[in-house]
Design a protein around this motif. Structure first.
Motif, PDB file in Angstrom:
ATOM      1  N   SER A  51       0.841  -1.187   0.000  1.00  0.00           N
ATOM      2  CA  SER A  51       0.000   0.000   0.000  1.00  0.00           C
ATOM      3  C   SER A  51       0.884   1.247   0.000  1.00  0.00           C
ATOM      4  CB  SER A  51      -0.895  -0.008   1.242  1.00  0.00           C
ATOM      5  OG  SER A  51      -1.648   1.181   1.317  1.00  0.00           O
ATOM      6  N   LEU A  52       0.465   2.250  -0.754  1.00  0.00           N
ATOM      7  CA  LEU A  52       1.230   3.492  -0.868  1.00  0.00           C
ATOM      8  C   LEU A  52       0.372   4.654  -0.377  1.00  0.00           C
ATOM      9  CD1 LEU A  52       3.632   5.212  -1.853  1.00  0.00           C
ATOM     10  CD2 LEU A  52       2.654   5.121  -4.150  1.00  0.00           C
ATOM     11  N   PRO A  53       0.642   5.166   0.819  1.00  0.00           N
ATOM     12  CA  PRO A  53      -0.118   6.335   1.292  1.00  0.00           C
ATOM     13  C   PRO A  53       0.280   7.562   0.502  1.00  0.00           C
ATOM     14  CG  PRO A  53       1.645   5.791   2.840  1.00  0.00           C
ATOM     15  CD  PRO A  53       1.632   4.699   1.799  1.00  0.00           C
ATOM     16  N   LEU A  54      -0.717   8.279  -0.016  1.00  0.00           N
ATOM     17  CA  LEU A  54      -0.457   9.440  -0.853  1.00  0.00           C
ATOM     18  C   LEU A  54      -0.293  10.707  -0.023  1.00  0.00           C
ATOM     19  CD1 LEU A  54      -3.050   8.709  -3.651  1.00  0.00           C
ATOM     20  CD2 LEU A  54      -0.571   8.674  -3.923  1.00  0.00           C
ATOM     21  N   ALA A  55       0.516  11.618  -0.542  1.00  0.00           N
ATOM     22  CA  ALA A  55       0.656  12.921   0.103  1.00  0.00           C
ATOM     23  C   ALA A  55      -0.712  13.587   0.194  1.00  0.00           C
ATOM     24  CB  ALA A  55       1.619  13.789  -0.695  1.00  0.00           C
ATOM     25  N   LEU A  56      -0.941  14.362   1.233  1.00  0.00           N
ATOM     26  CA  LEU A  56      -2.274  14.890   1.502  1.00  0.00           C
ATOM     27  C   LEU A  56      -2.703  15.984   0.556  1.00  0.00           C
ATOM     28  CD1 LEU A  56      -2.324  14.930   5.407  1.00  0.00           C
ATOM     29  CD2 LEU A  56      -3.404  13.303   3.848  1.00  0.00           C
ATOM     30  N   SER A  57      -1.787  16.896   0.199  1.00  0.00           N
ATOM     31  CA  SER A  57      -2.221  18.030  -0.597  1.00  0.00           C
ATOM     32  C   SER A  57      -1.078  18.602  -1.403  1.00  0.00           C
ATOM     33  CB  SER A  57      -2.801  19.128   0.306  1.00  0.00           C
ATOM     34  OG  SER A  57      -1.789  19.621   1.162  1.00  0.00           O
ATOM     35  N   ASP A 117      18.417   7.895  -6.091  1.00  0.00           N
ATOM     36  CA  ASP A 117      17.256   7.048  -5.805  1.00  0.00           C
ATOM     37  C   ASP A 117      16.178   7.797  -5.038  1.00  0.00           C
ATOM     38  OD1 ASP A 117      19.336   4.131  -5.311  1.00  0.00           O
ATOM     39  OD2 ASP A 117      18.228   4.771  -7.095  1.00  0.00           O
ATOM     40  N   GLN A 118      16.563   8.821  -4.278  1.00  0.00           N
ATOM     41  CA  GLN A 118      15.579   9.601  -3.521  1.00  0.00           C
ATOM     42  C   GLN A 118      14.673  10.430  -4.414  1.00  0.00           C
ATOM     43  OE1 GLN A 118      18.755  10.407  -3.860  1.00  0.00           O
ATOM     44  NE2 GLN A 118      19.076  12.612  -3.856  1.00  0.00           N
ATOM     45  N   CYS A 119      15.006  10.509  -5.700  1.00  0.00           N
ATOM     46  CA  CYS A 119      14.241  11.343  -6.632  1.00  0.00           C
ATOM     47  C   CYS A 119      13.080  10.596  -7.286  1.00  0.00           C
ATOM     48  CB  CYS A 119      15.157  11.866  -7.737  1.00  0.00           C
ATOM     49  SG  CYS A 119      16.770  12.470  -7.208  1.00  0.00           S
ATOM     50  N   SER A 120      12.906   9.315  -6.991  1.00  0.00           N
ATOM     51  CA  SER A 120      11.907   8.527  -7.711  1.00  0.00           C
ATOM     52  C   SER A 120      10.504   9.088  -7.503  1.00  0.00           C
ATOM     53  CB  SER A 120      11.950   7.061  -7.266  1.00  0.00           C
ATOM     54  OG  SER A 120      11.447   6.915  -5.958  1.00  0.00           O
ATOM     55  N   THR A 121       9.696   8.975  -8.528  1.00  0.00           N
ATOM     56  CA  THR A 121       8.354   9.553  -8.481  1.00  0.00           C
ATOM     57  C   THR A 121       7.436   8.821  -7.514  1.00  0.00           C
ATOM     58  OG1 THR A 121       7.845   8.254 -10.452  1.00  0.00           O
ATOM     59  CG2 THR A 121       8.424  10.556 -10.781  1.00  0.00           C
ATOM     60  N   SER A 122       7.634   7.521  -7.331  1.00  0.00           N
ATOM     61  CA  SER A 122       6.770   6.810  -6.393  1.00  0.00           C
ATOM     62  C   SER A 122       7.036   7.240  -4.962  1.00  0.00           C
ATOM     63  CB  SER A 122       6.936   5.294  -6.541  1.00  0.00           C
ATOM     64  OG  SER A 122       8.268   4.880  -6.305  1.00  0.00           O
ATOM     65  N   LEU A 123       8.282   7.552  -4.623  1.00  0.00           N
ATOM     66  CA  LEU A 123       8.578   8.115  -3.305  1.00  0.00           C
ATOM     67  C   LEU A 123       7.949   9.499  -3.163  1.00  0.00           C
ATOM     68  CD1 LEU A 123      12.292   7.263  -2.396  1.00  0.00           C
ATOM     69  CD2 LEU A 123      10.229   6.635  -1.124  1.00  0.00           C
ATOM     70  N   ALA A 124       8.017  10.286  -4.225  1.00  0.00           N
ATOM     71  CA  ALA A 124       7.445  11.631  -4.183  1.00  0.00           C
ATOM     72  C   ALA A 124       5.925  11.589  -4.001  1.00  0.00           C
ATOM     73  CB  ALA A 124       7.803  12.397  -5.449  1.00  0.00           C
ATOM     74  N   LEU A 125       5.266  10.578  -4.566  1.00  0.00           N
ATOM     75  CA  LEU A 125       3.822  10.442  -4.371  1.00  0.00           C
ATOM     76  C   LEU A 125       3.492  10.240  -2.903  1.00  0.00           C
ATOM     77  CD1 LEU A 125       2.597   8.174  -7.311  1.00  0.00           C
ATOM     78  CD2 LEU A 125       2.089  10.582  -6.947  1.00  0.00           C
ATOM     79  N   GLN A 126       4.330   9.500  -2.201  1.00  0.00           N
ATOM     80  CA  GLN A 126       4.084   9.220  -0.792  1.00  0.00           C
ATOM     81  C   GLN A 126       4.439  10.405   0.089  1.00  0.00           C
ATOM     82  OE1 GLN A 126       6.327   5.922   0.756  1.00  0.00           O
ATOM     83  NE2 GLN A 126       5.644   6.256   2.867  1.00  0.00           N
ATOM     84  N   LYS A 127       5.617  10.972  -0.154  1.00  0.00           N
ATOM     85  CA  LYS A 127       6.123  12.000   0.751  1.00  0.00           C
ATOM     86  C   LYS A 127       5.689  13.407   0.366  1.00  0.00           C
ATOM     87  CE  LYS A 127       8.654   9.004   3.081  1.00  0.00           C
ATOM     88  NZ  LYS A 127       8.374   8.662   4.485  1.00  0.00           N
ATOM     89  N   GLY A 128       5.450  13.617  -0.933  1.00  0.00           N
ATOM     90  CA  GLY A 128       5.212  14.968  -1.406  1.00  0.00           C
ATOM     91  C   GLY A 128       6.512  15.743  -1.448  1.00  0.00           C
ATOM     92  N   LEU A 129       7.238  15.701  -0.329  1.00  0.00           N
ATOM     93  CA  LEU A 129       8.499  16.405  -0.195  1.00  0.00           C
ATOM     94  C   LEU A 129       9.535  15.420   0.343  1.00  0.00           C
ATOM     95  CD1 LEU A 129       9.627  19.366  -0.397  1.00  0.00           C
ATOM     96  CD2 LEU A 129       9.172  19.538   2.054  1.00  0.00           C
TER      97      LEU A 129
END
Length: 433
Positions: A51-57, A117-129
């Motif tokens: 499961s991938l929790p998405l950034a809130l806003s 590796d920290q630049c991946s888009t799937s990580l960005a979807l989760q963290k936003g930042l």
């Protein structure tokens, strides 16, 4: 110029960073991104999911993103014919699909995010930042592709986003703008999404591709490769924005620009994909050039802008030649770059090729040539030159149409997936800018 560059990096949410980090920033990559020793045999087969929790806003968007996300790792085949693990994310829309037939699927291929590796888009979807800092080295990465993702999900279209080989996964360097690696990763992302259980997409779901800049090249390559590599993927339509189709032209254009770091990302990836290039790279690179390439291999796009904007590749070579000049002088390098060219194979489905007429970072002319070449091959091409004013910044000239054309591009792709025809503009392309 620097103020404009800073504004562009923030406005476009590409990523931002403090000046000139020297090496990898301290960002913990989750264990999910470490591939297993053995991968499945089938391309597109799922390796693992969670499961991938998405950034809130995001700025201008209230509430959670309209869907439920799953982080995925799937198997693909790289340019050398070997197995490679690729990560990404699938998002199941909350909105209903209002078109005919099964809910369609779009593969979103991200634009330039960097090589760390920290630049991946799937990580960005989760963290936003994405934040990291150690010994004065800091990186901040923001997933700007979420804007296009949101638009597609709001239409009731399921979206799967690929991270590409090596971006996120910890076993290799990201093979930036490698035609085959990226094209395969895009097509196998569609296969992986359809293999997920408990989604609303089916075997009958039509597939669309969406990408701008690096992503525009990735989906253009995928459209060319579909008939031979993935004929089972029901590719209906592709939006290819600002594609880097001719890397010789792009290399010359970005040298000395705000995005000069992309030259280092290209070299790092190409040497990994084709070890025979290593002796030539070693022959020409100076000690400072080697240090620069090593540094760039862990950077996000914002880090590269702040650290290397305006740098010329001639400062990285022992001969004082630019990378474009070195490539022109070496037949092996020239042949490798020629093999990366997109436009020599007829694409599957209808393709909308959009390019800003003032784009001098990923030059407008080479993108137009790709569209014209596809027309000559009998492709169904909708060529869309995007009018724009000269900004004085190559970065803004390139990224401006990412935003100004995005709504039109998403609507165009939605109409194709709903079964509405698109007339080829090949007949009028010769009189278009």
């Amino acid at each position: 110029m620097l103020k404009r560059t800073l504004f562009a990096a923030v406005l476009l949410a590409a990523s931002i960073a403090v000046p000139a980090p020297a090496s990898a920033a301290a960002v913990t990559i989750p264990a999910f991104y470490t591939p297993p020793a053995t991968l499945p045999a089938a391309d597109g087969a799922l390796v693992r999911t969670e499961s991938l929790p998405l950034a809130l806003s995001l700025p201008g968007i209230t509430g959670t993103l309209p869907g439920t996300a799953t982080r995925i790792m799937y198997k693909s085949t790289d340019a050398s014919g070997g197995p490679v693990a690729v990560t990404g994310a699938y998002v199941e829309p909350a909105a209903a699909w209002r078109g005919p037939g099964a809910r369609p699927l779009v593969v979103l291929a991200p634009g330039t995010m960097g090589q760390g590796d920290q630049c991946s888009t799937s990580l960005a979807l989760q963290k936003g930042l994405i934040l990291g800092s150690e010994q004065g080295q800091t990186t901040i990465s923001i997933g700007y592709e979420v804007l296009a993702l949101y638009r597609l999900l709001a239409k009731g279209i399921a979206v799967v986003q690929t991270d590409y080989p090596g971006l996120g996964t910890t076993d290799r360097v990201h093979t930036y703008v490698n035609r085959v690696d990226q094209g395969h990763a895009v097509l196998d992302a569609a296969r992986a999404a359809k293999a997920l259980p408990n989604t609303s997409i089916t075997a009958a779901s039509l597939v669309g591709l969406y990408g701008y800049s690096q992503g525009g090249g990735a989906v253009a390559s995928a459209a060319e490769l579909q008939s031979t590599y993935a004929p089972d993927v029901r590719l209906k339509a592709t939006y290819s924005g600002a594609p880097p189709a001719d890397l010789a032209a792009v290399t010359a254009a970005i040298d000395g620009s705000e995005l000069a770091a992309a030259l280092g990302w290209s070299v790092n990836g190409f040497v990994q994909s084709e070890p025979a290039l290593r002796p030539l790279v070693d022959k020409y690179l100076s000690d400072s050039g080697r240090a620069a390439l090593k540094s760039m291999s862990t950077m996000c796009v914002g880090d590269g802008i702040f650290g290397y904007a305006g740098r010329k590749s001639s400062s990285w070579t022992t001969s004082g030649q630019s990378l474009a000049e070195v490539t022109a002088a070496e037949p092996v390098l020239r042949a490798f770059i020629d093999e990366q060219r997109i436009g020599d194979r007829k694409p599957t489905g209808v393709v909308r090729v959009a390019t800003g007429v003032r784009d001098n970072l990923v030059p407008h002319g080479q993108a137009r040539t790709m569209a014209a070449d596809w027309c000559r091959l009998g492709g169904n091409v909708v060529y869309a030159p995007i009018g724009q004013l000269e900004s004085g910044s190559a970065l803004l000239n390139h990224f401006g149409p990412l935003l100004t054309d995005q709504g039109t591009a998403v609507d165009w792709l939605t109409h194709r997936l709903a079964g509405l025809p698109a007339l080829s503009t090949c007949a009028i392309l010769p009189v278009q800018p």
